[in-house]
Scaffold this motif. Structure first.
Motif, short mmCIF file in Angstrom:
data_model
loop_
_atom_site.label_atom_id
_atom_site.label_comp_id
_atom_site.label_asym_id
_atom_site.label_seq_id
_atom_site.Cartn_x
_atom_site.Cartn_y
_atom_site.Cartn_z
N GLU A 93 76.62 -59.47 -84.39
CA GLU A 93 75.71 -60.40 -84.08
C GLU A 93 74.87 -60.71 -84.52
O GLU A 93 74.05 -60.04 -85.04
CB GLU A 93 75.35 -59.94 -82.36
CG GLU A 93 76.60 -59.90 -81.49
CD GLU A 93 77.49 -60.97 -81.19
OE1 GLU A 93 76.85 -62.15 -81.30
OE2 GLU A 93 78.87 -61.03 -80.81
N ASP A 94 74.36 -62.03 -84.64
CA ASP A 94 73.34 -62.63 -85.60
C ASP A 94 72.13 -62.32 -84.59
O ASP A 94 71.81 -62.41 -83.47
CB ASP A 94 73.25 -64.17 -85.59
CG ASP A 94 72.40 -64.80 -86.44
OD1 ASP A 94 71.30 -64.15 -86.92
OD2 ASP A 94 72.60 -65.98 -86.84
N ASP A 95 71.06 -61.66 -85.60
CA ASP A 95 69.72 -61.05 -84.95
C ASP A 95 68.71 -61.77 -85.72
O ASP A 95 67.53 -61.02 -85.75
CB ASP A 95 69.93 -59.36 -85.15
CG ASP A 95 68.77 -58.85 -84.13
OD1 ASP A 95 68.27 -59.56 -83.36
OD2 ASP A 95 68.53 -57.54 -84.41
N THR A 96 69.02 -63.02 -86.23
CA THR A 96 67.70 -63.42 -86.94
C THR A 96 66.84 -63.93 -86.02
O THR A 96 67.19 -64.57 -84.98
CB THR A 96 68.45 -64.78 -87.84
OG1 THR A 96 69.42 -64.14 -88.38
CG2 THR A 96 67.47 -65.38 -88.82
N GLU A 128 69.54 -61.63 -90.33
CA GLU A 128 69.67 -60.32 -89.80
C GLU A 128 70.79 -60.24 -88.85
O GLU A 128 71.18 -61.10 -88.15
CB GLU A 128 68.56 -59.56 -89.22
CG GLU A 128 67.35 -59.56 -90.04
CD GLU A 128 66.14 -58.90 -89.24
OE1 GLU A 128 66.08 -58.70 -88.01
OE2 GLU A 128 65.48 -58.27 -90.01
N ASN A 129 71.60 -59.17 -88.88
CA ASN A 129 72.67 -58.89 -87.84
C ASN A 129 72.66 -57.47 -87.37
O ASN A 129 72.06 -56.34 -87.93
CB ASN A 129 74.17 -58.91 -88.69
CG ASN A 129 74.46 -60.30 -89.39
OD1 ASN A 129 74.75 -61.12 -88.40
ND2 ASN A 129 74.08 -60.51 -90.53
N THR A 130 73.46 -57.37 -86.20
CA THR A 130 73.32 -56.18 -85.39
C THR A 130 74.69 -55.74 -84.87
O THR A 130 75.35 -56.70 -84.52
CB THR A 130 72.24 -56.02 -84.34
OG1 THR A 130 70.99 -56.55 -84.45
CG2 THR A 130 72.30 -54.83 -83.41
N LYS A 131 75.06 -54.46 -85.48
CA LYS A 131 76.53 -54.08 -84.95
C LYS A 131 76.52 -53.82 -83.55
O LYS A 131 75.66 -52.80 -83.06
CB LYS A 131 76.84 -52.74 -85.62
CG LYS A 131 78.25 -52.33 -85.56
CD LYS A 131 78.54 -51.23 -86.49
CE LYS A 131 79.62 -50.37 -86.23
NZ LYS A 131 80.08 -49.58 -87.07
#
Length: 156
Positions: free
Chosen positions: A45-48, A57-60
């Motif tokens: 998921e985009d965590d920017t 930034e991305n988070t699994k």
């Protein structure tokens, strides 16, 4: 330790099905596999945010896995029964609840460290064919729960 120079072969994979219970496993080879592949796709998921100066930034947030095999159906010499492992997979395909889950593990048959274990829901797809073709089935196991890394049970 020497530097690896030999290319691994696709046929290195071995699939086993638990014919027993979780408490008393009875791992048996799934015979006659002609194709094998697996994936473990992460959900990113985009965590920017403004704090990253424009860098993404991305988070699994999760992961899904799947094992796909094709095998030749094996029958007894008198053609009255199929391989018990193949039958367990086929019957799980038609079941619901806990009976629809197949406890499986797969590993490098040469004893290298890659080995995994989990529960999968099988999708049973007979491949049909012409009069001179072999009776093949393609099965896709969709993971339900984690795909755990394990110590390779065939390692020396």
């Amino acid at each position: 330790m020497s530097t690896p120079t030999e290319t691994a072969l696709a046929r290195r994979w071995r699939l086993e099905i638990n014919m027993g219970t979780a408490e008393t496993p009875d791992w048996q080879l799934c015979p006659a596999i002609t194709e094998f592949s697996w994936t473990a796709e992460p959900n990113l998921e985009d965590d920017t945010s403004y704090d990253t100066d424009g860098w993404g930034e991305n988070t699994k947030t999760g992961q899904d896995w799947e094992v796909e095999v094709t095998f030749n159906r094996k029958a007894s010499p008198d053609s009255t029964t199929y391989s018990p492992v193949h039958e367990k997979i086929r019957l799980a395909f038609f079941a619901y609840g806990a009976a629809s889950k197949v406890h499986l593990r797969f590993m490098d048959r040469n004893g290298l460290p890659e080995a995994y274990e989990g529960y999968g829901l099988p999708n049973w797809e007979p491949q049909g064919g012409e009069a001179r073709d072999l009776d093949q089935v393609q099965v896709t196991f969709t993971g339900t729960g984690p795909l755990a890394t394990i110590t390779n049970p065939v390692a020396p």
